[in-house]
Scaffold this motif. Structure first.
Motif, PDB file in Angstrom:
ATOM      1  N   GLN A 121       0.826  -1.207   0.000  1.00 56.80           N
ATOM      2  CA  GLN A 121       0.000   0.000   0.000  1.00 56.80           C
ATOM      3  C   GLN A 121       0.864   1.262   0.000  1.00 56.80           C
ATOM      4  OE1 GLN A 121      -3.385   0.379  -0.283  1.00 56.80           O
ATOM      5  NE2 GLN A 121      -3.369  -1.818  -0.730  1.00 56.80           N
ATOM      6  N   ILE A 122       1.920   1.254   0.801  1.00 55.34           N
ATOM      7  CA  ILE A 122       2.811   2.422   0.835  1.00 55.34           C
ATOM      8  C   ILE A 122       3.543   2.565  -0.485  1.00 55.34           C
ATOM      9  CG2 ILE A 122       4.906   3.346   1.910  1.00 55.34           C
ATOM     10  CD1 ILE A 122       3.872   2.327   4.582  1.00 55.34           C
ATOM     11  N   SER A 123       3.941   1.437  -1.074  1.00 61.18           N
ATOM     12  CA  SER A 123       4.596   1.470  -2.379  1.00 61.18           C
ATOM     13  C   SER A 123       3.671   2.057  -3.446  1.00 61.18           C
ATOM     14  CB  SER A 123       5.019   0.055  -2.779  1.00 61.18           C
ATOM     15  OG  SER A 123       5.586   0.049  -4.072  1.00 61.18           O
ATOM     16  N   GLU A 124       2.361   1.834  -3.266  1.00 62.72           N
ATOM     17  CA  GLU A 124       1.383   2.359  -4.213  1.00 62.72           C
ATOM     18  C   GLU A 124       0.909   3.762  -3.837  1.00 62.72           C
ATOM     19  OE1 GLU A 124      -1.706  -0.555  -4.396  1.00 62.72           O
ATOM     20  OE2 GLU A 124      -0.451  -2.023  -5.452  1.00 62.72           O
ATOM     21  N   ARG A 125       1.631   4.399  -2.898  1.00 58.65           N
ATOM     22  CA  ARG A 125       1.417   5.797  -2.509  1.00 58.65           C
ATOM     23  C   ARG A 125       0.118   6.019  -1.729  1.00 58.65           C
ATOM     24  NH1 ARG A 125       4.415   9.202  -6.368  1.00 58.65           N
ATOM     25  NH2 ARG A 125       5.471   7.852  -7.851  1.00 58.65           N
ATOM     26  N   ASN A 126      -0.279   5.040  -0.952  1.00 54.77           N
ATOM     27  CA  ASN A 126      -1.484   5.195  -0.133  1.00 54.77           C
ATOM     28  C   ASN A 126      -1.134   6.008   1.111  1.00 54.77           C
ATOM     29  OD1 ASN A 126      -3.707   4.852   1.646  1.00 54.77           O
ATOM     30  ND2 ASN A 126      -4.263   2.941   0.633  1.00 54.77           N
TER      31      ASN A 126
END
Length: 299
Positions: A121-126
């Motif tokens: 999720q963080i990698s996907e900029r969430n």
């Protein structure tokens, strides 16, 4: 300024202690970035500067703040007795704090928010997940700091006590997450974790306030328990009971305070349905303020 120089001249040894503490602190703070890169299997420079991944930056900011909070509990200055003891103590507590903070993040991911992959999720900029991750790290660090201050000495028993206090904090944080999730699901018919995955910023901010204020109430409980390694588990048991009592008291007080601060505003609709991050931030600030006052009173 002259008074400050006079104090420093009179207590010249303080500068040496200060230099040791700050050197270790800066090295450990700097290491946070590289540790996060290894754990998340990413190039931090690429994530921060090239991809402009704000979620990763927020998550990393939480790690840096958490490390600073934990280290502030290890500073003893001239009370250490010697520069070598201060160096060993600061380094040992700093490394222990780093391990417990990272372990706390793992527990939060696996037991509190287990239905999604945080790293993905963080990698996907969430950004919502990044905010929650930062808040969980800061919450753990607050309790780690209190635990470092609570324990006495520098031996195996000390670190057993430190770990036991950390376990208490993780139990409390998982409990508050389950309660928060139950309340949200009851009101909205979807899970709190699914809402985070969809990028619900206001909900992430509100939840962060719950996490941090809960950690502060656990910290307040430590003021009632005197550290005694011979009756460690009795002290830890008392800490758990007092933490639960203070957590309930905190919930009652913050609910009342939020009602007064945001009188005439439907907080549930504004935050949960309209995703009003302004209202959510006021809720976070109110939770923090009440917890801070509670800590001051208990101290």
């Amino acid at each position: 300024m002259n008074e400050l120089l006079a104090v420093l001249e009179e207590r010249s040894g303080l500068i040496a202690y200060l230099a040791i503490d700050m050197a270790i602190a800066i090295i450990l703070l700097g290491g946070i970035r590289y540790i996060m890169g290894v754990i998340n299997k990413v190039d931090t420079a690429d994530e921060l500067a090239k991809k402009d991944n704000f979620a990763f930056g927020i998550s990393m900011a939480g790690g840096v703040a958490g490390m600073g909070i934990a280290l502030s509990g290890a500073v003893t200055g001239e009370l250490a007795g010697s520069l070598s003891i201060e160096f060993i103590g600061m380094l040992a507590y700093g490394v222990a704090g780093l391990i417990l903070i990272k372990a706390g993040g793992y527990i939060h991911d696996k037991f509190a928010l287990s239905t999604f992959d945080k790293r993905e999720q963080i990698s996907e900029r969430n950004i919502s997940v990044g905010i929650v991750d930062a808040a969980s790290v800061i919450a753990t660090a607050i309790v780690v700091r209190a635990s470092i201050i609570w324990v006495d000495g520098l031996n195996t028993d000390t670190f057993v006590a430190l770990t036991a206090a950390w376990v208490v904090s993780q139990i409390m944080l998982v409990i508050i997450t389950r309660l928060f999730e139950w309340q949200y699901s009851k009101n909205n018919g979807i899970t709190f974790q699914n809402a985070l995955v969809t990028g619900h910023l206001a909900l992430a901010i509100r939840y962060s306030g719950y996490l941090i204020s809960t950690a502060m109430s656990v910290t307040a409980a430590s003021h009632f328990i005197e550290f005694d390694i011979t009756s460690l588990w009795l002290g830890i048991s008392q800490w758990v009971v007092i933490s639960v009592v203070l957590m309930v008291l905190l919930t009652i007080l913050t609910t009342f305070a939020k009602y007064l601060v945001l009188f005439g505003i439907n907080r549930q609709d504004e935050v949960e349905n309209q995703q009003n991050i302004g209202i959510a931030t006021i809720e976070l600030a109110t939770s923090f303020a009440i917890a801070l006052i509670l800590m001051g009173l208990m101290a």
